[in-house]
Design an enzyme around this catalytic site. Sequence first.
Site, PDB file in Angstrom:
ATOM      1  CB  ALA A  66      -0.897  -0.017   1.234  1.00 56.29           C
ATOM      2  N   GLY A 111       0.556  -5.076   0.628  1.00 53.71           N
ATOM      3  CA  GLY A 111      -0.595  -5.137  -0.281  1.00 53.71           C
ATOM      4  C   GLY A 111      -0.276  -5.848  -1.590  1.00 53.71           C
ATOM      5  CD  GLU A 114      -2.445  -7.465   2.625  1.00 55.11           C
ATOM      6  OE1 GLU A 114      -2.146  -6.338   2.183  1.00 55.11           O
ATOM      7  OE2 GLU A 114      -2.948  -7.640   3.743  1.00 55.11           O
ATOM      8  CD  GLU A 134       1.439  -5.609   5.692  1.00 60.12           C
ATOM      9  OE1 GLU A 134       2.224  -6.530   6.022  1.00 60.12           O
ATOM     10  OE2 GLU A 134       0.683  -5.686   4.716  1.00 60.12           O
TER      11      GLU A 134
HETATM   12  N1  COA Z   1       4.588   3.174  -0.698  1.00 63.33           N
HETATM   13  C1  COA Z   1       4.962   4.331  -1.239  1.00 63.33           C
HETATM   14  N2  COA Z   1       6.132   4.489  -1.890  1.00 63.33           N
HETATM   15  C2  COA Z   1       6.928   3.408  -1.992  1.00 63.33           C
HETATM   16  C3  COA Z   1       6.585   2.173  -1.453  1.00 63.33           C
HETATM   17  C4  COA Z   1       5.357   2.079  -0.787  1.00 63.33           C
HETATM   18  N3  COA Z   1       4.910   0.916  -0.266  1.00 63.33           N
HETATM   19  N4  COA Z   1       7.592   1.297  -1.697  1.00 63.33           N
HETATM   20  C5  COA Z   1       8.510   1.976  -2.393  1.00 63.33           C
HETATM   21  N5  COA Z   1       8.134   3.256  -2.564  1.00 63.33           N
HETATM   22  C6  COA Z   1       8.837   4.334  -3.261  1.00 63.33           C
HETATM   23  C7  COA Z   1      10.005   4.850  -2.452  1.00 63.33           C
HETATM   24  O1  COA Z   1       9.557   5.788  -1.482  1.00 63.33           O
HETATM   25  C8  COA Z   1      10.857   5.465  -3.543  1.00 63.33           C
HETATM   26  O2  COA Z   1      10.272   6.688  -3.906  1.00 63.33           O
HETATM   27  P1  COA Z   1      11.227   7.991  -4.153  1.00 63.33           P
HETATM   28  O3  COA Z   1      12.153   7.575  -5.268  1.00 63.33           O
HETATM   29  O4  COA Z   1      10.267   9.057  -4.538  1.00 63.33           O
HETATM   30  O5  COA Z   1      11.945   8.209  -2.856  1.00 63.33           O
HETATM   31  C9  COA Z   1      10.634   4.507  -4.710  1.00 63.33           C
HETATM   32  O6  COA Z   1       9.410   3.815  -4.440  1.00 63.33           O
HETATM   33  C10 COA Z   1      11.746   3.464  -4.847  1.00 63.33           C
HETATM   34  O7  COA Z   1      11.843   2.773  -3.610  1.00 63.33           O
HETATM   35  P2  COA Z   1      13.231   2.602  -2.817  1.00 63.33           P
HETATM   36  O8  COA Z   1      12.892   2.346  -1.380  1.00 63.33           O
HETATM   37  O9  COA Z   1      14.129   3.742  -3.110  1.00 63.33           O
HETATM   38  O10 COA Z   1      13.807   1.291  -3.500  1.00 63.33           O
HETATM   39  P3  COA Z   1      14.823   0.244  -2.856  1.00 63.33           P
HETATM   40  O11 COA Z   1      15.261  -0.633  -3.977  1.00 63.33           O
HETATM   41  O12 COA Z   1      15.853   0.937  -2.064  1.00 63.33           O
HETATM   42  O13 COA Z   1      13.945  -0.635  -1.846  1.00 63.33           O
HETATM   43  C11 COA Z   1      12.008  -1.868  -1.123  1.00 63.33           C
HETATM   44  C12 COA Z   1      12.907  -1.465  -2.312  1.00 63.33           C
HETATM   45  C13 COA Z   1      10.806  -2.616  -1.702  1.00 63.33           C
HETATM   46  C14 COA Z   1      12.781  -2.794  -0.185  1.00 63.33           C
HETATM   47  C15 COA Z   1      11.574  -0.611  -0.359  1.00 63.33           C
HETATM   48  O14 COA Z   1      11.046   0.317  -1.287  1.00 63.33           O
HETATM   49  C16 COA Z   1      10.517  -0.849   0.686  1.00 63.33           C
HETATM   50  O15 COA Z   1      10.815  -1.380   1.746  1.00 63.33           O
HETATM   51  N6  COA Z   1       9.241  -0.471   0.392  1.00 63.33           N
HETATM   52  C17 COA Z   1       8.163  -0.568   1.343  1.00 63.33           C
HETATM   53  C18 COA Z   1       7.701  -1.993   1.496  1.00 63.33           C
HETATM   54  C19 COA Z   1       6.596  -2.082   2.517  1.00 63.33           C
HETATM   55  O16 COA Z   1       6.806  -1.884   3.697  1.00 63.33           O
HETATM   56  N7  COA Z   1       5.375  -2.407   2.047  1.00 63.33           N
HETATM   57  C20 COA Z   1       4.240  -2.531   2.882  1.00 63.33           C
HETATM   58  C21 COA Z   1       3.527  -1.235   2.986  1.00 63.33           C
HETATM   59  S1  COA Z   1       2.078  -1.384   3.997  1.00 63.33           S
END
Ligand code: COA
Length: 260
Positions: A66, A111, A114, A134
């Site tokens: 999400a 999500g 999910e 989460e």
């Molecule tokens: N919601 C909103 N934005 C997200 C996102 C999310 N769930 N996951 C990634 N992004 C965005 C980042 O903020 C970043 O945006 P920016 O370039 O404007 O700063 C972009 O996507 C790229 O993500 P980034 O974190 O820089 O990539 P990464 O390769 O370093 O890491 C992940 C990849 C997937 C490990 C990391 O993005 C992450 O942990 N995301 C969240 C996962 C999560 O907790 N999901 C459950 C949410 S309820």
Amino acid sequence: MPYDTLLFDVRDGIAFVTINRPDKLNALNDRVIDELAAAAERIAVESDIKGAIITGAGQKAFVAGADIAELSQQGPFDGKARALRGQSVLRRLETCGKPVLAAVNGFALGGGCELAMACHLRVASENAKFGQPEVKLGIAPGYGGTQRLPRLVGKGIALQLILTGATIDAQEAYRIGLVNKVVPAASLLAETEALLRGILSMGPLAVRLALEAVERGLDMSLDEGLLLEANHFGLLAATRDMKEGLTAFLAKRTPTFEGR
Ligand code: COA
């Protein structure tokens, strides 16, 4: 509805739905959820769509969860409303009556995991990663993770994933039964399409009722589920497709199903 965040393309009876926010790793904001709702409705009601494949744009992510920026603004009541809305959209996909496959091309977190679990089958590329992270954010799964993950992999492993927020790779996801197949990234869409086309060559009414019996029956008592199955079995006996399938077998020829 014009789509801003999805690509929706129907080719030879299959709706290819691509979540298209690669700069945010295809995170599910409210707009994506609204567009997914419209897509699920089309898949359910349009007769030229026989099945669907859901994937993410780009090489890196299926859906990374999400949208955390939107979640950061929510209070208790809009938080609950957001969870209910996402749940109902995924449930619509799950109960659309047609096979829906996830082609998981990268991160399927929160999500994203999910959404993949609401699909009937999951094909993962070798670089796919799964998890319900989460709790690391002080929230809990809200789009069905606490309910579908234990149904798919059992309570013990589901709790392990949900309580630790651990990320697992595609092979581990396959080992625990979270995905059906792991394929090279380059052939993910082709393999998923081949799997779906195989299903679409079966009797479509039989596929529809088998899906319904599994989806609905899992939430029933065994006796209720068995009765549902028997009713479906009987109902199919009223179809031309059943006659065609059985006759073709006995005549040693390939059946031609018409969906009636
Ligand atoms: N919601 C909103 N934005 C997200 C996102 C999310 N769930 N996951 C990634 N992004 C965005 C980042 O903020 C970043 O945006 P920016 O370039 O404007 O700063 C972009 O996507 C790229 O993500 P980034 O974190 O820089 O990539 P990464 O390769 O370093 O890491 C992940 C990849 C997937 C490990 C990391 O993005 C992450 O942990 N995301 C969240 C996962 C999560 O907790 N999901 C459950 C949410 S309820």
